[in-house]
Design an enzyme around this catalytic site. Structure first.
Site, PDB file in Angstrom:
ATOM      1  N   ASP A 289       0.924  -1.106   0.116  1.00 23.22           N
ATOM      2  CA  ASP A 289      -0.055  -0.222  -0.151  1.00 23.22           C
ATOM      3  C   ASP A 289       0.758   1.182  -0.017  1.00 23.22           C
ATOM      4  O   ASP A 289       2.259   1.063   0.106  1.00 23.22           O
ATOM      5  CB  ASP A 289      -0.875  -0.023   1.044  1.00 23.22           C
ATOM      6  CG  ASP A 289      -2.253   0.977   1.061  1.00 23.22           C
ATOM      7  OD1 ASP A 289      -3.021   0.548   1.459  1.00 23.22           O
ATOM      8  OD2 ASP A 289      -2.118   1.719   0.250  1.00 23.22           O
ATOM      9  N   GLU A 494     -10.288   7.066   5.127  1.00 26.09           N
ATOM     10  CA  GLU A 494      -9.301   6.329   6.160  1.00 26.09           C
ATOM     11  C   GLU A 494      -9.463   6.756   7.406  1.00 26.09           C
ATOM     12  O   GLU A 494     -10.363   6.835   8.108  1.00 26.09           O
ATOM     13  CB  GLU A 494      -7.631   6.536   5.686  1.00 26.09           C
ATOM     14  CG  GLU A 494      -7.895   5.920   4.007  1.00 26.09           C
ATOM     15  CD  GLU A 494      -6.624   6.079   3.575  1.00 26.09           C
ATOM     16  OE1 GLU A 494      -6.354   6.629   2.335  1.00 26.09           O
ATOM     17  OE2 GLU A 494      -5.390   5.762   4.234  1.00 26.09           O
TER      18      GLU A 494
HETATM   19  O1  LIG Z   1      -1.461  14.987   4.268  1.00 23.64           O
HETATM   20  N1  LIG Z   1      -2.388  14.146   4.859  1.00 23.64           N
HETATM   21  O2  LIG Z   1      -2.901  14.570   5.936  1.00 23.64           O
HETATM   22  C1  LIG Z   1      -2.287  12.818   4.156  1.00 23.64           C
HETATM   23  C2  LIG Z   1      -2.963  11.870   5.033  1.00 23.64           C
HETATM   24  C3  LIG Z   1      -2.802  10.572   4.698  1.00 23.64           C
HETATM   25  C4  LIG Z   1      -1.819  10.323   3.638  1.00 23.64           C
HETATM   26  O3  LIG Z   1      -1.844   8.983   3.201  1.00 23.64           O
HETATM   27  C5  LIG Z   1      -1.992   8.626   1.988  1.00 23.64           C
HETATM   28  O4  LIG Z   1      -3.127   9.516   1.441  1.00 23.64           O
HETATM   29  C6  LIG Z   1      -3.523   8.841   0.149  1.00 23.64           C
HETATM   30  C7  LIG Z   1      -3.246  10.045  -1.200  1.00 23.64           C
HETATM   31  O5  LIG Z   1      -3.191  11.185  -0.592  1.00 23.64           O
HETATM   32  C8  LIG Z   1      -3.038   7.825  -0.313  1.00 23.64           C
HETATM   33  O6  LIG Z   1      -4.234   7.246  -1.217  1.00 23.64           O
HETATM   34  C9  LIG Z   1      -2.972   6.622   0.910  1.00 23.64           C
HETATM   35  S1  LIG Z   1      -4.231   5.751   1.142  1.00 23.64           S
HETATM   36  C10 LIG Z   1      -4.006   4.180   0.242  1.00 23.64           C
HETATM   37  O7  LIG Z   1      -3.629   4.639  -1.150  1.00 23.64           O
HETATM   38  C11 LIG Z   1      -3.610   3.467  -2.116  1.00 23.64           C
HETATM   39  C12 LIG Z   1      -3.287   4.439  -3.408  1.00 23.64           C
HETATM   40  O8  LIG Z   1      -4.208   5.586  -3.742  1.00 23.64           O
HETATM   41  C13 LIG Z   1      -4.950   3.030  -2.027  1.00 23.64           C
HETATM   42  O9  LIG Z   1      -5.206   2.088  -3.146  1.00 23.64           O
HETATM   43  C14 LIG Z   1      -5.291   2.236  -0.950  1.00 23.64           C
HETATM   44  O10 LIG Z   1      -6.370   1.540  -0.689  1.00 23.64           O
HETATM   45  C15 LIG Z   1      -5.226   3.427   0.193  1.00 23.64           C
HETATM   46  O11 LIG Z   1      -5.073   2.744   1.693  1.00 23.64           O
HETATM   47  C16 LIG Z   1      -2.305   7.133   2.193  1.00 23.64           C
HETATM   48  O12 LIG Z   1      -3.121   7.012   2.984  1.00 23.64           O
HETATM   49  C17 LIG Z   1      -1.454  11.388   2.723  1.00 23.64           C
HETATM   50  C18 LIG Z   1      -1.538  12.615   3.355  1.00 23.64           C
END
Ligand SMILES: O=[N+]([O-])c1ccc(O[C@@H]2O[C@@H](CO)[C@H](O)[C@H](S[C@@H]3O[C@H](CO)[C@@H](O)[C@H](O)[C@H]3O)[C@@H]2O)cc1
Length: 609
Positions: A289, A494
């Site tokens: 992930d 999330e």
């Molecule tokens: O700035 N912040 O607050 C912040 C908070 C959390 C973040 O964490 C990240 O944020 C997202 C992007 O900004 C991401 O998608 C992932 S989640 C993950 O992403 C994969 C690809 O998109 C999916 O297939 C999965 O199913 C999923 O569990 C992560 O948690 C980033 C930034």
């Protein structure tokens, strides 16, 4: 690019396994490590892609060319990266991935289907397959080859911030809805080898079952938390849907951030390799992930080398870094050269990645098929989404008098009051993972709000009065035939969605109460999960619909509310009375629920279950 253009791996008439062996034999360690690297598009430069032979690129939700970019702009972006990949020494095409989890939700104007919890309420496997087919077309229409979907989590506690990404708390319902994999990737040919990945050409996508395993079973629903279960229960409750995905040829699986009995899935060799790859015979590849390796240590990202070693040795094949790829590539090469990771493990990972690329036809068709462009948000797909909305609605109350139904409502009534925070908010009805990772409010894309739909359905002589937060004067008027109040949750994702109170946000209960005190009222609850419904409130209202997160086609709600279609939806989750009862789900003695799993009324009979 390799001069020998007649080599085996470039010949589509050669068997896939022969092409894999030939290509693997030509690759340097650096190129093999490059194939195991998945980076976010914002750091993907042509030189990096070419020099490192990068295996994949992703767009985080909404990370596209620019605001309101069309699918053709997305396709230009994806094809541009692909061109660089084909200029690498061996010309290995890259996989471009995105989270199309309820339609192609990153692209402005794409069809937004109900989130999974609403689809679980339909229990309609054929519908899920059709949604997969439509989603595959809209994803490929933007030059993207892979979606990180379906999420096949079995959500055992609605306090989980990703509850709405789960079809149900009931494993059997989740298993049934995995038919979306066949829609996304295509129908398996007869006698397709067990566990082998499959993609039926350039109008289909590489699917990714996620998050393996037990992501929906963590303590108190804590996101990325710990699932405490015997192996037998983990297998029976959370692993079963993966067997259905594997039997449909799912090409990739994504490891979960969560832990099982205290051991992080991303470092769990027993589950990733001994069970998933060896025992279940999964022949595709495992994604990590997003920064899943960094989250193996505290503080996040510390001891990164050791995290790489744990994850890759556990069985992770392609690492969603997603930004600091130089650190990852150098670290992995070092670990192999120092013998901490065997070349055999690297070869296993690259073999699996190449297998999916060959099977998906990326070597033959690396660029997008521009004839698909007008499928994005097309009427056919929007009608399918509208059908899904209709079938997802669950009728929880229909009249104060058990003998007198309140619904369906009269579309030709004299005056309809429409109130509430979610009556005219497209972003709210789509929920998280829409246009932006965290979703948004208002007209974030093209679609039909609940108010739009009511206005479109109402008769020519009918007056529709809308106020988001109705004034006392408005409510004092005695001339409303009835009121429709739409309230619910704002978009969340999330950990930002982890919630242990589960009250109706934005003063939803007060709005309901003030309206229902003076007007016969239908409440439409727009939420990713059951919310607290106080008995007094429930007594006040005349009817109640759980609409989940319906997406762009609000017309499906009016279709059922005004009686063009009857209700078919049944609860995919247990509806608690008080949060102190949680976890309360099938499998636990949930007799004391407000509404049990499977409950749902129709306008004709009184209950479906
Ligand atoms: O700035 N912040 O607050 C912040 C908070 C959390 C973040 O964490 C990240 O944020 C997202 C992007 O900004 C991401 O998608 C992932 S989640 C993950 O992403 C994969 C690809 O998109 C999916 O297939 C999965 O199913 C999923 O569990 C992560 O948690 C980033 C930034």
């Amino acid at each position: 690019v390799e001069e020998d253009m007649n080599c085996i791996y470039r010949d589509p008439n050669e068997p896939v396994e022969a092409r894999i062996r030939d290509l693997l034999s030509r690759m340097t360690l650096k190129e093999k490590v490059g194939q195991m690297t998945l980076i976010e598009r914002r750091v993907a430069t042509p030189d990096a892609i070419k020099d490192l032979s990068i295996g994949g690129i992703l767009s985080a939700c909404g990370s596209g060319p620019f605001q309101k970019a069309l699918s053709s702009d997305w396709a230009d972006l994806a094809d541009g990266f692909q061109k660089s990949a084909l200029e690498s020494r061996l010309g290995i095409p890259l996989i471009y991935g995105v989270d199309a989890v309820h339609g192609h939700n990153s692209v402005y104007g794409a069809t937004i289907f109900p989130h999974n919890v609403g689809l679980g309420a339909t229990r309609d496997a054929d519908l899920a397959q059709k949604i997969g087919e439509a989603t595959a077309l809209e994803v490929r229409a933007s030059g993207i080859h892979c979606t990180f979907a379906p999420c096949v989590a079995v959500c055992r506690d609605p306090r989980w911030g990703r509850c709405y990404e789960s079809y149900s708390e009931d494993t059997e319902i989740v298993r049934k809805m995995t038919s979306i994999v066949t829609g996304l990737q295509g129908q398996l040919p007869h006698k397709h080898p067990k566990g082998y990945p499959f993609v039926a050409g350039r109008n289909k996508v590489i699917a990714c079952a996620k998050h393996f395993v037990g992501d929906g079973g963590t303590n108190q629903g804590k996101n990325e938390g710990n699932t405490v279960l015997s192996y037998e229960d983990l297998e029976r409750i959370h692993m079963a849907p993966y067997l259905d995905c594997i039997s449909q040829g799912v090409s990739t699986i994504m490891a979960s951030y969560s832990s099982w009995n205290g051991c992080k899935l991303h470092a769990n060799r027993f589950l990733l390799t001994e069970i998933l790859k060896d025992k279940l015979g999964f022949k595709g590849f495992i994604f990590s992930d997003w920064s899943g390796l960094d989250r193996l240590s505290e503080p996040r990202g510390s001891n990164y080398r050791s995290c790489i070693s744990s994850a890759v040795n556990a069985g992770i094949d392609m690492v969603m870094v997603p930004y600091e790829f130089k650190k990852f590539v150098e670290g992995l090469i070092d670990l192999v050269e120092s013998g901490k990771i065997s070349m055999a493990r690297i070869d296993d990972a690259v073999e699996r990645i190449l297998r999916v690329k060959f099977v998906a036809g990326l070597f033959e068709f690396p660029f997008m098929n521009r004839s698909l462009l007008d499928t994005v948000g097309c009427k056919l797909h929007r009608d399918l989404a509208r059908e899904a909305v209709r079938k997802s609605l669950v009728l929880l109350k229909n009249g104060k008098d058990p003998k007198k139904s309140f619904l369906p409502l009269d579309k030709n009534a004299k005056r309809i009051g429409v109130f509430g925070t979610h009556a005219d908010n497209l972003g709210y009805q789509c929920g998280g993972w829409t246009i932006k990772w965290s979703g948004g409010s208002g007209r974030i894309t093209i679609g039909t709000t609940i108010l739009d739909a009511i206005k479109a359905a109402a008769g020519d002589e009918t007056e529709v009065v809308y106020e988001q937060d109705p004034s006392a004067d408005t409510l004092a008027r005695q001339d409303f035939s009835f009121a429709i109040v739409a309230v619910g949750e704002e978009p969340y994702v999330e950990s930002l969605g982890d919630n242990s109170e589960l009250v109706i946000p934005l003063n939803g209960a007060d709005i309901i109460s003030s309206v229902a005190d003076s007007i016969p009222t239908l409440v439409i609850l727009v939420s990713g999960r059951p919310l607290l419904l106080e008995p007094l409130l429930l007594d006040k209202i005349d009817a109640l619909i759980a609409a989940w997160l319906p997406g762009s086609e609000g017309g499906g709600i009016a279709d059922v509310v005004f009686g063009d279609y009857d209700f078919k939806g049944r609860l995919p989750v247990t509806w608690f009375k008080q949060v102190e009862q949680l976890p309360l789900h099938v499998g636990i003695d949930s007799h004391d629920s407000l509404f049990p799993l499977g409950f749902g009324l129709t306008c004709k009979e009184r209950s479906l279950d």
